[in-house]
Design an enzyme around this catalytic site. Structure first.
Site, PDB file in Angstrom:
ATOM      1  N   HIS A 254       0.820  -1.206   0.000  1.00  0.00           N
ATOM      2  CA  HIS A 254       0.000   0.000   0.000  1.00  0.00           C
ATOM      3  C   HIS A 254       0.855   1.258   0.000  1.00  0.00           C
ATOM      4  CE1 HIS A 254      -3.864  -2.154   1.565  1.00  0.00           C
ATOM      5  NE2 HIS A 254      -3.618  -2.370   0.283  1.00  0.00           N
ATOM      6  N   HIS A 383      -4.025  -6.125 -11.027  1.00  0.00           N
ATOM      7  CA  HIS A 383      -2.732  -5.541 -10.682  1.00  0.00           C
ATOM      8  C   HIS A 383      -1.682  -5.834 -11.748  1.00  0.00           C
ATOM      9  CE1 HIS A 383      -3.416  -3.930  -6.647  1.00  0.00           C
ATOM     10  NE2 HIS A 383      -4.138  -4.981  -6.378  1.00  0.00           N
TER      11      HIS A 383
END
Length: 410
Positions: A254, A383
């Protein structure tokens, strides 16, 4: 002969990921894929996967590249994106009584009825990308999703998104989370692009600014979990450190993902206000996460001093590392970021990319061998596809509008 990370390599990756995702179609949306690219029916149809696959299909259609052998051409990708839009607009995931979207359904019946900011952010993203790709019904879906997001999740006083409601929008959970806010930033940037309403960009910037403040005060390790007053809960889920969505401690990936998104926020506003925080988040995540236990790869989480907690390697963390490195290289011109990205593409090629069956292993164990403790199978391609796409595009608020604006390349 190609080199990992070069244009030919990345084009082949994009084509193969699109080929792999075609097996995910289910009547209610898109399903969780196993190692072979078949639907794993032990999982319901989940909102976030349906939205991510719709988004990727729209990106693939916008890119309009030659397909892999057995892979979808542009018309097939448009059909996949249209399937996702229909499922979200009028399928079982849509709550026709109370509005919004259920988190999961099985055989047309809701199995998780909570209304989650995380999934709703992905509805906005999927709809925005579908609008950019010209999918029928996407404009109405986006208008609906934005109305729900603004009316139910956006906290104007805080400049942040709340987390989760019950099915009838009666009870708001007291938990607040940064993960859902991160994907709300991504979604609002895309929505601002396709609608022309810059208020969505401004909301994304408010969220990103708050996260930068929290990270700066915490040695650039982002607090992920909060109570209803937005007080950090640094010990949250200590007993369940490998939680797939709410793990204990600092989530390395993150930090990297926020670095990339903060640069996209800057691009939306024409500023460089978040460049320094983006670089600091990147440096902290790399220092804490890469090769942290004597083996290559990014660990999943660390404690608040930077010591590894969950040492499994998640594919999405590596994908966001190359995204952040590419974005920082573009905005700073510093070639060391490009060198980082080349090294990580080499690692992905050697360890994460499944050259036999397709897509990427979603999780590796501490010996860098395929595992499934946190993420069994290969649920989606979001992703990995974005990591293979970003080097082809200028930094922009959203992938879809960047593709639309540069035009088709083939």
């Amino acid at each position: 002969m190609t080199t990992p990370g070069d244009p030919t390599f990345l084009a082949a990756q994009r084509a193969d990921l699109l080929r792999f995702m075609t097996g995910a179609v289910r009547p209610d949306g898109f399903g969780w894929l196993d190692e072979e690219g078949r639907v794993d029916t032990s999982h319901p149809v989940e909102l976030w996967i349906t939205c991510r696959m719709t988004h990727v299909a729209a990106l693939g259609a916008l890119a309009d590249e030659p397909p892999a052998e057995g892979g979808p051409d542009r018309e097939a990708l448009l059909a996949l994106a249209a399937h996702g839009v229909r499922a979200l607009a009028a399928g079982a995931l849509r709550d026709a009584v109370h509005g919004g979207w259920f988190a999961a359904v099985e055989d047309g019946v809701p199995t998780v009825t909570a209304k989650q900011a995380y999934g709703h952010a992905f509805v906005v993203l999927a709809a925005s990308s579908a609008v950019a790709a010209g999918i029928e019904g996407a404009d109405a879906l986006l208008a609906d999703a934005l109305a729900v997001s603004l009316g139910r999740f956006w906290d104007e006083a805080e400049g942040l998104s709340v987390e989760e409601w019950d099915a009838s929008w009666t009870t708001l959970d007291t938990y607040r989370g940064v993960n859902a806010n991160m994907h709300t930033v991504e979604a609002y940037l895309a929505a601002g692009d396709v609608t022309g309403d810059r208020e969505w960009h401004a909301r994304a910037a408010r969220i990103a600014g708050r996260v930068a403040e929290w990270a700066r005060a915490n040695d650039w390790r982002i607090p992920e979990h909060f109570d209803a007053t937005w007080t950090p809960l640094l010990e949250h889920n200590r007993s369940e450190p490998a939680h797939p969505f709410r793990p204990y401690g600092a989530t390395v990936g993150h930090g990297l993902e926020w670095a990339r998104l903060m640069l996209s926020v800057d691009a939306s506003l024409g500023t460089d206000a978040l460049r320094a925080p983006a670089a600091a988040l990147y440096e902290r995540a790399v220092a804490d996460g890469w090769d942290a236990d004597g083996a290559p790869g990014f660990v999943y989480t660390t404690d608040w001093r930077g010591a590894p907690v969950v040492r499994e390697r998640m594919h999405w963390v590596l994908a966001e590392a190359v995204n952040a490195a590419e974005a920082l290289c573009q905005v700073t011109g510093d070639t060391r970021y490009a060198e980082d990205a080349r090294g990580w593409w080499a690692y992905a090629d050697a360890r994460l990319i499944d050259h036999d069956r397709g897509s990427w292993h979603h999780e590796l164990d501490t010996a860098n061998l395929p595992a499934g403790t946190v993420w069994p199978g290969k649920p989606d391609v979001y992703h990995a596809y974005q990591a293979a796409l970003l080097p082809e595009l200028p930094i922009a608020p959203s992938f879809a509008t960047a593709l639309r604006d540069v035009g088709r390349r083939h």
